[in-house]
Design a protein around this motif. Structure first.
Motif, short mmCIF file in Angstrom:
data_model
loop_
_atom_site.label_atom_id
_atom_site.label_comp_id
_atom_site.label_asym_id
_atom_site.label_seq_id
_atom_site.Cartn_x
_atom_site.Cartn_y
_atom_site.Cartn_z
N PHE A 102 0.74 -1.21 -0.13
CA PHE A 102 -0.04 -0.12 -0.16
C PHE A 102 0.85 1.24 -0.06
CE2 PHE A 102 -2.73 -3.27 1.93
CZ PHE A 102 -3.90 -3.16 1.21
N GLY A 103 2.18 1.13 -0.07
CA GLY A 103 3.00 2.42 0.23
C GLY A 103 3.14 3.15 -1.11
N PRO A 104 3.97 4.26 -1.49
CA PRO A 104 4.03 4.85 -2.56
C PRO A 104 4.60 3.86 -3.69
CG PRO A 104 5.02 5.99 -0.68
CD PRO A 104 4.53 4.69 0.00
N ARG A 105 4.54 4.08 -4.95
CA ARG A 105 4.92 3.45 -6.06
C ARG A 105 6.45 3.12 -5.91
NH1 ARG A 105 2.20 1.27 -10.17
NH2 ARG A 105 0.38 2.63 -9.66
N TRP A 106 7.16 4.18 -5.69
CA TRP A 106 8.40 4.32 -5.88
C TRP A 106 9.15 3.44 -4.73
CZ3 TRP A 106 11.19 6.11 -1.65
CH2 TRP A 106 10.43 6.97 -0.74
N LEU A 107 8.47 3.27 -3.69
CA LEU A 107 9.22 2.57 -2.55
C LEU A 107 9.01 1.17 -2.63
CD1 LEU A 107 10.37 2.84 0.28
CD2 LEU A 107 8.14 3.17 1.32
N ARG A 108 8.17 0.63 -3.56
CA ARG A 108 7.73 -0.67 -3.60
C ARG A 108 8.93 -1.63 -4.06
NH1 ARG A 108 1.63 0.12 -6.30
NH2 ARG A 108 0.85 1.10 -4.60
N PRO A 109 9.81 -1.34 -5.06
CA PRO A 109 10.90 -1.99 -5.45
C PRO A 109 12.01 -1.90 -4.39
CG PRO A 109 10.74 -0.11 -6.79
CD PRO A 109 9.19 -0.29 -6.21
N VAL A 110 11.87 -0.92 -3.70
CA VAL A 110 12.97 -0.83 -2.75
C VAL A 110 12.72 -1.91 -1.56
CG1 VAL A 110 14.02 0.64 -0.78
CG2 VAL A 110 13.42 1.73 -2.97
N VAL A 111 11.51 -1.87 -1.12
CA VAL A 111 11.17 -3.11 -0.34
C VAL A 111 11.54 -4.58 -0.85
CG1 VAL A 111 9.26 -3.93 1.12
CG2 VAL A 111 9.41 -1.46 0.84
N ASP A 112 11.05 -4.52 -1.96
CA ASP A 112 11.19 -5.89 -2.66
C ASP A 112 12.79 -6.40 -2.66
OD1 ASP A 112 8.89 -6.38 -3.34
OD2 ASP A 112 8.77 -5.62 -5.25
N ARG A 113 13.74 -5.34 -3.01
CA ARG A 113 14.98 -5.56 -3.08
C ARG A 113 15.56 -5.81 -1.75
NH1 ARG A 113 13.61 -4.98 -7.56
NH2 ARG A 113 12.58 -7.12 -6.77
N ALA A 114 15.05 -5.39 -0.60
CA ALA A 114 15.62 -5.55 0.50
C ALA A 114 15.04 -6.64 1.24
CB ALA A 114 15.00 -4.23 1.64
N ILE A 115 13.81 -7.19 0.77
CA ILE A 115 13.53 -8.65 1.21
C ILE A 115 14.38 -9.50 0.65
CG2 ILE A 115 11.62 -10.16 1.26
CD1 ILE A 115 9.68 -7.97 1.28
N GLU A 116 14.54 -9.45 -0.64
CA GLU A 116 15.68 -10.37 -1.52
C GLU A 116 16.82 -10.39 -0.79
OE1 GLU A 116 15.09 -9.00 -5.39
OE2 GLU A 116 13.20 -9.64 -5.53
N VAL A 117 17.55 -9.35 -0.54
CA VAL A 117 18.74 -9.36 0.04
C VAL A 117 18.74 -10.08 1.38
CG1 VAL A 117 20.59 -7.98 0.91
CG2 VAL A 117 19.74 -7.36 -1.16
N GLN A 118 17.89 -9.84 2.17
CA GLN A 118 17.98 -10.10 3.39
C GLN A 118 17.68 -11.75 3.45
OE1 GLN A 118 18.62 -8.55 6.31
NE2 GLN A 118 18.55 -10.66 7.09
N LEU A 119 16.65 -12.19 2.61
CA LEU A 119 16.63 -13.53 2.64
C LEU A 119 17.92 -14.33 2.02
CD1 LEU A 119 12.99 -13.92 1.09
CD2 LEU A 119 13.53 -14.49 3.35
N ALA A 120 18.70 -13.68 1.13
CA ALA A 120 19.64 -14.26 0.64
C ALA A 120 21.01 -14.28 1.46
CB ALA A 120 20.12 -13.76 -0.77
N PHE A 121 21.00 -13.53 2.39
CA PHE A 121 21.94 -13.55 3.31
C PHE A 121 22.05 -14.12 4.55
CE2 PHE A 121 25.28 -11.24 6.06
CZ PHE A 121 25.90 -10.71 4.95
N PRO A 122 22.99 -15.18 4.86
CA PRO A 122 23.05 -16.31 5.85
C PRO A 122 22.95 -15.41 7.08
CG PRO A 122 24.82 -16.62 4.16
CD PRO A 122 24.14 -15.33 3.69
N TYR A 123 22.01 -16.12 7.86
CA TYR A 123 21.95 -15.23 9.26
C TYR A 123 23.22 -15.56 10.25
CZ TYR A 123 20.74 -19.75 11.24
OH TYR A 123 20.84 -21.02 11.95
N VAL A 124 23.74 -16.67 10.10
CA VAL A 124 25.01 -16.83 10.76
C VAL A 124 26.36 -16.10 10.50
CG1 VAL A 124 26.92 -18.60 11.56
CG2 VAL A 124 24.61 -19.26 11.42
N LEU A 125 26.32 -15.77 9.36
CA LEU A 125 27.51 -14.73 8.60
C LEU A 125 27.00 -13.44 8.98
CD1 LEU A 125 29.87 -14.40 6.94
CD2 LEU A 125 28.31 -13.91 4.91
#
Length: 266
Positions: A87-110
Protein backbone atom coordinates in the motif's frame (compact mmCIF):
# COMPACT_ATOMS: atom_id res chain seq x y z
CA UNK A 1 -3.28 -29.59 22.04
CA UNK A 2 -0.21 -31.78 22.62
CA UNK A 3 2.08 -28.92 21.64
CA UNK A 4 0.25 -26.46 23.88
CA UNK A 5 0.37 -28.85 26.86
CA UNK A 6 4.09 -29.48 26.37
CA UNK A 7 4.81 -25.76 26.02
CA UNK A 8 2.81 -24.99 29.19
CA UNK A 9 4.85 -27.51 31.18
CA UNK A 10 8.13 -26.04 29.90
CA UNK A 11 7.07 -22.43 30.49
CA UNK A 12 5.80 -23.17 34.01
CA UNK A 13 9.04 -24.98 34.83
CA UNK A 14 11.33 -22.17 33.69
CA UNK A 15 9.15 -19.47 35.29
CA UNK A 16 9.30 -21.39 38.58
CA UNK A 17 13.10 -21.59 38.46
CA UNK A 18 13.44 -19.51 41.62
CA UNK A 19 11.28 -22.04 43.49
CA UNK A 20 12.37 -25.39 42.09
CA UNK A 21 16.01 -24.91 41.10
CA UNK A 22 18.17 -26.74 43.66
CA UNK A 23 21.16 -24.37 43.62
CA UNK A 24 22.57 -21.07 42.42
CA UNK A 25 23.04 -21.48 38.65
CA UNK A 26 26.26 -19.45 38.63
CA UNK A 27 27.87 -20.82 41.81
CA UNK A 28 30.84 -23.10 40.99
CA UNK A 29 31.83 -25.98 43.25
CA UNK A 30 35.13 -27.65 42.40
CA UNK A 31 34.24 -30.58 44.67
CA UNK A 32 31.39 -31.63 42.34
CA UNK A 33 32.93 -31.23 38.89
CA UNK A 34 31.14 -33.12 36.07
CA UNK A 35 29.15 -35.41 38.31
CA UNK A 36 26.55 -37.53 36.45
CA UNK A 37 22.82 -37.23 37.24
CA UNK A 38 22.10 -38.37 40.79
CA UNK A 39 19.76 -37.77 43.71
CA UNK A 40 21.87 -34.78 44.76
CA UNK A 41 22.01 -33.30 41.25
CA UNK A 42 19.16 -34.55 39.07
CA UNK A 43 20.76 -33.32 35.83
CA UNK A 44 24.36 -33.66 36.99
CA UNK A 45 26.92 -30.86 37.20
CA UNK A 46 28.96 -28.95 34.63
CA UNK A 47 32.79 -28.63 34.21
CA UNK A 48 33.06 -26.21 37.15
CA UNK A 49 30.59 -27.99 39.44
CA UNK A 50 27.49 -25.87 38.85
CA UNK A 51 24.13 -27.63 39.10
CA UNK A 52 22.97 -28.32 35.54
CA UNK A 53 19.26 -28.43 36.34
CA UNK A 54 19.43 -24.94 37.82
CA UNK A 55 21.32 -23.64 34.81
CA UNK A 56 18.84 -25.18 32.35
CA UNK A 57 15.86 -23.71 34.23
CA UNK A 58 17.34 -20.21 34.51
CA UNK A 59 18.75 -20.43 30.99
CA UNK A 60 15.26 -21.28 29.74
CA UNK A 61 13.93 -18.04 31.20
CA UNK A 62 16.49 -16.02 29.30
CA UNK A 63 16.08 -18.07 26.13
CA UNK A 64 12.29 -17.66 26.02
CA UNK A 65 12.54 -13.95 26.87
CA UNK A 66 15.12 -13.23 24.18
CA UNK A 67 13.42 -15.43 21.56
CA UNK A 68 10.00 -13.96 22.35
CA UNK A 69 11.28 -10.40 22.07
CA UNK A 70 13.02 -11.22 18.80
CA UNK A 71 9.88 -12.88 17.46
CA UNK A 72 7.69 -9.87 18.33
CA UNK A 73 10.22 -7.50 16.79
CA UNK A 74 10.54 -9.49 13.56
CA UNK A 75 6.76 -9.88 13.21
CA UNK A 76 6.15 -6.18 13.85
CA UNK A 77 8.83 -4.96 11.45
CA UNK A 78 8.06 -7.62 8.83
CA UNK A 79 4.32 -6.88 8.91
CA UNK A 80 4.97 -3.16 8.57
CA UNK A 81 7.25 -3.70 5.59
CA UNK A 82 4.83 -6.13 3.94
CA UNK A 83 1.90 -3.71 4.23
CA UNK A 84 4.14 -0.86 3.08
CA UNK A 85 5.05 -2.88 0.01
CA UNK A 86 1.39 -3.45 -0.84
CA UNK A 87 0.00 0.00 0.00
CA UNK A 88 3.01 2.32 0.07
CA UNK A 89 4.14 4.80 -2.60
CA UNK A 90 4.89 3.27 -5.98
CA UNK A 91 8.57 4.31 -5.87
CA UNK A 92 9.05 2.58 -2.52
CA UNK A 93 7.74 -0.83 -3.59
CA UNK A 94 10.84 -2.00 -5.52
CA UNK A 95 13.02 -0.79 -2.67
CA UNK A 96 11.14 -3.00 -0.22
CA UNK A 97 11.26 -5.92 -2.67
CA UNK A 98 15.05 -5.66 -3.06
CA UNK A 99 15.52 -5.35 0.71
CA UNK A 100 13.50 -8.55 1.25
CA UNK A 101 15.45 -10.41 -1.40
CA UNK A 102 18.84 -9.29 -0.03
CA UNK A 103 17.89 -10.24 3.52
CA UNK A 104 16.59 -13.68 2.49
CA UNK A 105 19.79 -14.35 0.54
CA UNK A 106 22.11 -13.35 3.40
CA UNK A 107 23.04 -16.21 5.80
CA UNK A 108 22.00 -15.28 9.33
CA UNK A 109 25.11 -16.85 10.92
CA UNK A 110 27.33 -14.77 8.64
CA UNK A 111 25.27 -11.74 9.60
CA UNK A 112 25.83 -12.54 13.27
CA UNK A 113 29.57 -12.91 12.77
CA UNK A 114 29.72 -9.60 10.90
CA UNK A 115 27.84 -7.67 13.57
CA UNK A 116 29.49 -9.26 16.61
CA UNK A 117 32.91 -8.57 15.09
CA UNK A 118 32.10 -4.85 15.30
CA UNK A 119 30.19 -4.67 18.60
CA UNK A 120 30.50 -6.72 21.77
CA UNK A 121 28.00 -9.62 21.93
CA UNK A 122 25.12 -8.89 24.32
CA UNK A 123 21.40 -9.59 24.73
CA UNK A 124 20.28 -6.41 22.87
CA UNK A 125 22.62 -7.26 19.98
CA UNK A 126 21.24 -10.82 19.93
CA UNK A 127 17.66 -9.52 19.75
CA UNK A 128 18.65 -7.16 16.92
CA UNK A 129 20.14 -10.10 15.02
CA UNK A 130 16.91 -12.06 15.49
CA UNK A 131 14.83 -9.20 14.10
CA UNK A 132 17.16 -8.81 11.11
CA UNK A 133 17.14 -12.56 10.46
CA UNK A 134 13.36 -13.01 10.70
CA UNK A 135 11.61 -9.94 9.31
CA UNK A 136 12.06 -10.68 5.60
CA UNK A 137 10.17 -13.98 5.63
CA UNK A 138 7.28 -12.33 7.47
CA UNK A 139 7.27 -9.38 5.07
CA UNK A 140 7.09 -11.68 2.05
CA UNK A 141 4.08 -13.58 3.44
CA UNK A 142 2.26 -10.39 4.51
CA UNK A 143 3.00 -8.79 1.13
CA UNK A 144 1.43 -11.74 -0.71
CA UNK A 145 -1.73 -11.71 1.41
CA UNK A 146 -2.09 -7.92 1.24
CA UNK A 147 -1.73 -7.93 -2.57
CA UNK A 148 -4.43 -10.60 -2.82
CA UNK A 149 -6.76 -8.55 -0.62
CA UNK A 150 -6.06 -5.28 -2.42
CA UNK A 151 -7.83 -6.38 -5.62
CA UNK A 152 -11.00 -7.40 -3.78
CA UNK A 153 -14.17 -5.35 -3.93
CA UNK A 154 -14.21 -4.20 -0.32
CA UNK A 155 -10.78 -2.59 -0.69
CA UNK A 156 -11.68 -0.96 -4.00
CA UNK A 157 -14.88 0.37 -2.47
CA UNK A 158 -12.94 1.88 0.41
CA UNK A 159 -10.53 3.52 -2.04
CA UNK A 160 -13.41 4.95 -4.11
CA UNK A 161 -15.05 6.65 -1.13
CA UNK A 162 -11.73 8.21 -0.13
CA UNK A 163 -10.63 6.12 2.86
CA UNK A 164 -6.94 6.87 3.60
CA UNK A 165 -4.51 4.20 2.46
CA UNK A 166 -3.07 3.62 5.94
CA UNK A 167 -6.58 3.04 7.31
CA UNK A 168 -7.35 0.54 4.55
CA UNK A 169 -4.15 -1.33 5.35
CA UNK A 170 -4.56 -1.36 9.13
CA UNK A 171 -8.34 -1.57 9.59
CA UNK A 172 -9.57 -3.44 6.53
CA UNK A 173 -6.67 -5.65 5.35
CA UNK A 174 -4.77 -6.39 8.56
CA UNK A 175 -7.58 -8.60 10.00
CA UNK A 176 -7.10 -10.87 6.97
CA UNK A 177 -3.39 -11.06 7.73
CA UNK A 178 -3.80 -11.78 11.44
CA UNK A 179 -4.63 -15.54 11.25
CA UNK A 180 -1.46 -16.15 9.23
CA UNK A 181 0.54 -14.07 11.70
CA UNK A 182 -0.50 -16.37 14.55
CA UNK A 183 0.94 -19.31 12.63
CA UNK A 184 4.09 -17.35 11.83
CA UNK A 185 4.45 -16.36 15.49
CA UNK A 186 4.66 -19.98 16.63
CA UNK A 187 7.05 -20.93 13.83
CA UNK A 188 9.18 -17.82 14.33
CA UNK A 189 9.46 -18.39 18.07
CA UNK A 190 10.65 -21.95 17.44
CA UNK A 191 13.21 -20.66 14.93
CA UNK A 192 14.33 -17.90 17.30
CA UNK A 193 14.98 -20.39 20.11
CA UNK A 194 17.23 -22.41 17.81
CA UNK A 195 18.82 -19.18 16.51
CA UNK A 196 19.63 -18.00 20.03
CA UNK A 197 21.09 -21.38 20.94
CA UNK A 198 23.16 -21.44 17.76
CA UNK A 199 24.68 -18.01 18.31
CA UNK A 200 25.31 -18.70 22.01
CA UNK A 201 26.97 -22.01 21.11
CA UNK A 202 29.21 -20.11 18.67
CA UNK A 203 30.07 -17.57 21.38
CA UNK A 204 28.16 -14.73 19.70
CA UNK A 205 25.08 -14.72 21.93
CA UNK A 206 24.56 -14.67 25.69
CA UNK A 207 27.95 -14.37 27.37
CA UNK A 208 29.11 -16.48 30.35
CA UNK A 209 28.57 -16.89 33.22
CA UNK A 210 24.93 -16.12 32.38
CA UNK A 211 23.13 -19.38 31.70
CA UNK A 212 21.60 -20.06 28.27
CA UNK A 213 20.82 -23.35 26.58
CA UNK A 214 23.31 -22.78 23.78
CA UNK A 215 25.95 -21.59 26.23
CA UNK A 216 25.50 -24.70 28.39
CA UNK A 217 26.09 -26.86 25.32
CA UNK A 218 29.19 -24.81 24.53
CA UNK A 219 30.54 -25.50 28.04
CA UNK A 220 30.05 -29.24 27.55
CA UNK A 221 31.20 -29.70 23.96
CA UNK A 222 34.73 -30.74 25.00
CA UNK A 223 33.31 -33.49 27.24
CA UNK A 224 30.65 -34.89 24.90
CA UNK A 225 32.10 -38.42 24.98
CA UNK A 226 32.72 -38.60 28.73
CA UNK A 227 29.94 -36.38 30.17
CA UNK A 228 26.96 -36.87 27.87
CA UNK A 229 24.50 -34.98 30.09
CA UNK A 230 26.27 -31.66 29.51
CA UNK A 231 25.08 -31.46 25.90
CA UNK A 232 22.18 -33.94 25.76
CA UNK A 233 19.97 -32.35 28.42
CA UNK A 234 20.09 -28.73 27.21
CA UNK A 235 19.76 -30.09 23.67
CA UNK A 236 16.58 -31.90 24.71
CA UNK A 237 15.25 -28.67 26.24
CA UNK A 238 15.79 -26.88 22.92
CA UNK A 239 14.27 -29.74 20.91
CA UNK A 240 11.16 -30.18 23.07
CA UNK A 241 10.43 -26.44 23.20
CA UNK A 242 10.84 -26.09 19.44
CA UNK A 243 8.75 -29.22 18.85
CA UNK A 244 5.89 -27.89 20.98
CA UNK A 245 5.85 -24.63 19.02
CA UNK A 246 5.96 -26.41 15.66
CA UNK A 247 3.00 -28.57 16.72
CA UNK A 248 1.09 -25.45 17.76
CA UNK A 249 1.94 -23.79 14.44
CA UNK A 250 0.76 -26.85 12.48
CA UNK A 251 -2.51 -26.87 14.38
CA UNK A 252 -3.10 -23.16 13.83
CA UNK A 253 -2.26 -23.53 10.14
CA UNK A 254 -4.80 -26.35 9.73
CA UNK A 255 -7.43 -24.31 11.55
CA UNK A 256 -6.73 -21.26 9.38
CA UNK A 257 -7.02 -23.38 6.22
CA UNK A 258 -10.40 -24.74 7.38
CA UNK A 259 -11.71 -21.23 8.10
CA UNK A 260 -10.64 -19.97 4.68
CA UNK A 261 -12.24 -22.97 3.00
CA UNK A 262 -15.52 -22.24 4.76
CA UNK A 263 -15.33 -18.58 3.73
CA UNK A 264 -14.69 -19.58 0.12
CA UNK A 265 -17.66 -21.97 0.14
CA UNK A 266 -19.88 -19.26 1.64
Amino acid sequence: AVGAALLCVIVLAVLSAALISPADPNLPNLMTVRQPPSAAHWFGTDPVGRDLMSRILWGGQLCLLVAGTGMIGSLTFGTSMGLLRAFGPRWLRPVVDRAIEVQLAFPYVLLGIAITSVVRPSVPVLILLMVLAGWAGVARVVRAIALQERVKDYVKSAEIIGVPVYRIALVHVFPSVWPTLTVLAAMQLSAMIVFEATLSFLGMGVQPPTASWGGIMLDGKNYITSSWWLTLLPGLAIMLTSLSLVLIGDGLEARTARLRSREADA
